[in-house]
Design a protein around this motif. Sequence first.
Motif, PDB file in Angstrom:
ATOM      1  N   LEU A   1       0.831  -1.204   0.000  1.00 22.25           N
ATOM      2  CA  LEU A   1       0.000   0.000   0.000  1.00 22.25           C
ATOM      3  C   LEU A   1       0.868   1.259   0.000  1.00 22.25           C
ATOM      4  O   LEU A   1       0.547   2.244  -0.667  1.00 22.25           O
ATOM      5  N   GLU A   2       1.964   1.228   0.742  1.00 21.20           N
ATOM      6  CA  GLU A   2       2.879   2.381   0.784  1.00 21.20           C
ATOM      7  C   GLU A   2       3.485   2.671  -0.589  1.00 21.20           C
ATOM      8  O   GLU A   2       3.752   3.814  -0.924  1.00 21.20           O
ATOM      9  N   GLN A   3       3.701   1.619  -1.365  1.00 16.66           N
ATOM     10  CA  GLN A   3       4.323   1.763  -2.691  1.00 16.66           C
ATOM     11  C   GLN A   3       3.318   2.098  -3.789  1.00 16.66           C
ATOM     12  O   GLN A   3       3.719   2.391  -4.906  1.00 16.66           O
ATOM     13  N   SER A   4       2.034   2.032  -3.502  1.00 14.75           N
ATOM     14  CA  SER A   4       1.011   2.147  -4.534  1.00 14.75           C
ATOM     15  C   SER A   4       0.446   3.553  -4.640  1.00 14.75           C
ATOM     16  O   SER A   4       0.571   4.364  -3.730  1.00 14.75           O
ATOM     17  N   ARG A   5      -0.199   3.764  -5.791  1.00 12.52           N
ATOM     18  CA  ARG A   5      -0.862   5.038  -6.062  1.00 12.52           C
ATOM     19  C   ARG A   5      -2.247   4.753  -6.639  1.00 12.52           C
ATOM     20  O   ARG A   5      -2.464   3.731  -7.293  1.00 12.52           O
ATOM     21  N   ASP A   6      -3.142   5.672  -6.444  1.00 15.26           N
ATOM     22  CA  ASP A   6      -4.509   5.497  -6.938  1.00 15.26           C
ATOM     23  C   ASP A   6      -4.578   5.260  -8.442  1.00 15.26           C
ATOM     24  O   ASP A   6      -5.429   4.518  -8.913  1.00 15.26           O
ATOM     25  N   ASP A   7      -3.684   5.880  -9.199  1.00 10.58           N
ATOM     26  CA  ASP A   7      -3.775   5.738 -10.656  1.00 10.58           C
ATOM     27  C   ASP A   7      -3.472   4.322 -11.142  1.00 10.58           C
ATOM     28  O   ASP A   7      -3.778   3.990 -12.283  1.00 10.58           O
ATOM     29  N   LEU A   8      -2.935   3.473 -10.286  1.00  9.30           N
ATOM     30  CA  LEU A   8      -2.685   2.073 -10.662  1.00  9.30           C
ATOM     31  C   LEU A   8      -3.877   1.170 -10.355  1.00  9.30           C
ATOM     32  O   LEU A   8      -3.910   0.021 -10.793  1.00  9.30           O
ATOM     33  N   LEU A   9      -4.826   1.664  -9.593  1.00 10.30           N
ATOM     34  CA  LEU A   9      -5.913   0.822  -9.101  1.00 10.30           C
ATOM     35  C   LEU A   9      -6.888   0.370 -10.180  1.00 10.30           C
ATOM     36  O   LEU A   9      -7.628  -0.589  -9.964  1.00 10.30           O
ATOM     37  N   GLN A  10      -6.886   1.026 -11.323  1.00  8.32           N
ATOM     38  CA  GLN A  10      -7.780   0.595 -12.402  1.00  8.32           C
ATOM     39  C   GLN A  10      -7.102  -0.366 -13.375  1.00  8.32           C
ATOM     40  O   GLN A  10      -7.735  -0.844 -14.311  1.00  8.32           O
ATOM     41  N   ASP A  11      -5.838  -0.702 -13.130  1.00  8.00           N
ATOM     42  CA  ASP A  11      -5.167  -1.710 -13.948  1.00  8.00           C
ATOM     43  C   ASP A  11      -5.825  -3.060 -13.715  1.00  8.00           C
ATOM     44  O   ASP A  11      -6.341  -3.337 -12.617  1.00  8.00           O
ATOM     45  N   LYS A  12      -5.788  -3.895 -14.715  1.00  6.84           N
ATOM     46  CA  LYS A  12      -6.385  -5.231 -14.625  1.00  6.84           C
ATOM     47  C   LYS A  12      -5.522  -6.152 -13.766  1.00  6.84           C
ATOM     48  O   LYS A  12      -4.298  -6.033 -13.718  1.00  6.84           O
ATOM     49  N   TRP A  13      -6.200  -7.098 -13.101  1.00  8.00           N
ATOM     50  CA  TRP A  13      -5.534  -8.086 -12.257  1.00  8.00           C
ATOM     51  C   TRP A  13      -6.275  -9.397 -12.386  1.00  8.00           C
ATOM     52  O   TRP A  13      -7.499  -9.412 -12.575  1.00  8.00           O
ATOM     53  N   LYS A  14      -5.521 -10.501 -12.286  1.00  9.92           N
ATOM     54  CA  LYS A  14      -6.131 -11.819 -12.461  1.00  9.92           C
ATOM     55  C   LYS A  14      -5.609 -12.786 -11.406  1.00  9.92           C
ATOM     56  O   LYS A  14      -4.417 -12.815 -11.107  1.00  9.92           O
ATOM     57  N   LEU A  15      -6.526 -13.583 -10.874  1.00 13.46           N
ATOM     58  CA  LEU A  15      -6.210 -14.713 -10.000  1.00 13.46           C
ATOM     59  C   LEU A  15      -6.464 -15.961 -10.832  1.00 13.46           C
ATOM     60  O   LEU A  15      -7.581 -16.157 -11.331  1.00 13.46           O
ATOM     61  N   CYS A  16      -5.415 -16.783 -11.002  1.00 12.39           N
ATOM     62  CA  CYS A  16      -5.552 -17.914 -11.912  1.00 12.39           C
ATOM     63  C   CYS A  16      -4.642 -19.073 -11.502  1.00 12.39           C
ATOM     64  O   CYS A  16      -3.834 -18.953 -10.588  1.00 12.39           O
ATOM     65  N   ALA A  17      -4.802 -20.150 -12.223  1.00 17.17           N
ATOM     66  CA  ALA A  17      -3.906 -21.308 -12.129  1.00 17.17           C
ATOM     67  C   ALA A  17      -3.645 -21.736 -13.563  1.00 17.17           C
ATOM     68  O   ALA A  17      -4.426 -22.495 -14.144  1.00 17.17           O
ATOM     69  N   GLY A  18      -2.613 -21.179 -14.161  1.00 17.23           N
ATOM     70  CA  GLY A  18      -2.339 -21.449 -15.566  1.00 17.23           C
ATOM     71  C   GLY A  18      -3.458 -20.899 -16.427  1.00 17.23           C
ATOM     72  O   GLY A  18      -3.758 -19.708 -16.390  1.00 17.23           O
ATOM     73  N   ASP A  19      -4.106 -21.783 -17.190  1.00 13.10           N
ATOM     74  CA  ASP A  19      -5.177 -21.372 -18.098  1.00 13.10           C
ATOM     75  C   ASP A  19      -6.528 -21.193 -17.411  1.00 13.10           C
ATOM     76  O   ASP A  19      -7.482 -20.724 -18.039  1.00 13.10           O
ATOM     77  N   ILE A  20      -6.625 -21.564 -16.150  1.00 17.32           N
ATOM     78  CA  ILE A  20      -7.883 -21.453 -15.417  1.00 17.32           C
ATOM     79  C   ILE A  20      -7.917 -20.097 -14.707  1.00 17.32           C
ATOM     80  O   ILE A  20      -7.060 -19.808 -13.871  1.00 17.32           O
ATOM     81  N   THR A  21      -8.903 -19.282 -15.024  1.00 18.68           N
ATOM     82  CA  THR A  21      -9.060 -17.969 -14.389  1.00 18.68           C
ATOM     83  C   THR A  21     -10.153 -18.053 -13.334  1.00 18.68           C
ATOM     84  O   THR A  21     -11.272 -18.459 -13.623  1.00 18.68           O
ATOM     85  N   TYR A  22      -9.794 -17.681 -12.109  1.00 21.10           N
ATOM     86  CA  TYR A  22     -10.763 -17.660 -11.010  1.00 21.10           C
ATOM     87  C   TYR A  22     -11.415 -16.288 -10.879  1.00 21.10           C
ATOM     88  O   TYR A  22     -12.618 -16.178 -10.661  1.00 21.10           O
TER      89      TYR A  22
END
Length: 165
Positions: A99-120
């Motif tokens: 959180l200390e290293q982050s900025r609000d302008d990065l919060l709209q970037d995409k993020w994924k939780l997955c296991a290889g080809d499987i996206t959770y």
Amino acid sequence: MITFIEAFKKELADEVKETKRMLEKVPVDKYDWQPHPKSMKLGVLACHLAEIPDMIEKALLSDKWDFAEEEAWKPTVFKTNDELLAFFDNSVAKASAALEQSRDDLLQDKWKLCAGDITYLEMEKWEAVRHAFGQNSHHRAQLGVFLRLLDISIPGPYGPSADEM
């Protein structure tokens, strides 16, 4: 007006206090107990709750958390409650540093939780942080039910519990 990152820092600090109060109640001698065969064991649930802040770190500092790129998850086995709490503190420290290293302008970037080809999960980073807070509340409440079934008094996170009245 505060930033989203500042709001997340405050929320993390508030939730950490309440989660720690719950984790302090976990009896090490009951780690193998489970209320139902389909339920997690108490020790597994406590470990999972203690590591949830890791999701905040992963969401903020990378574009994905790919379980296929890591060793298979095994819950840490703690010999003492102090070890469990130290594990939680370490997870919180990593989330706080992210959180200390982050900025609000990065919060709209995409993020994924997955296991290889499987996206959770696939969402924006701010949503992943909110998801981590939701997971914390969910599993903390689940732990409260487990402790109640073991006749262990539980703290109320947002006001006194029946045990504290």
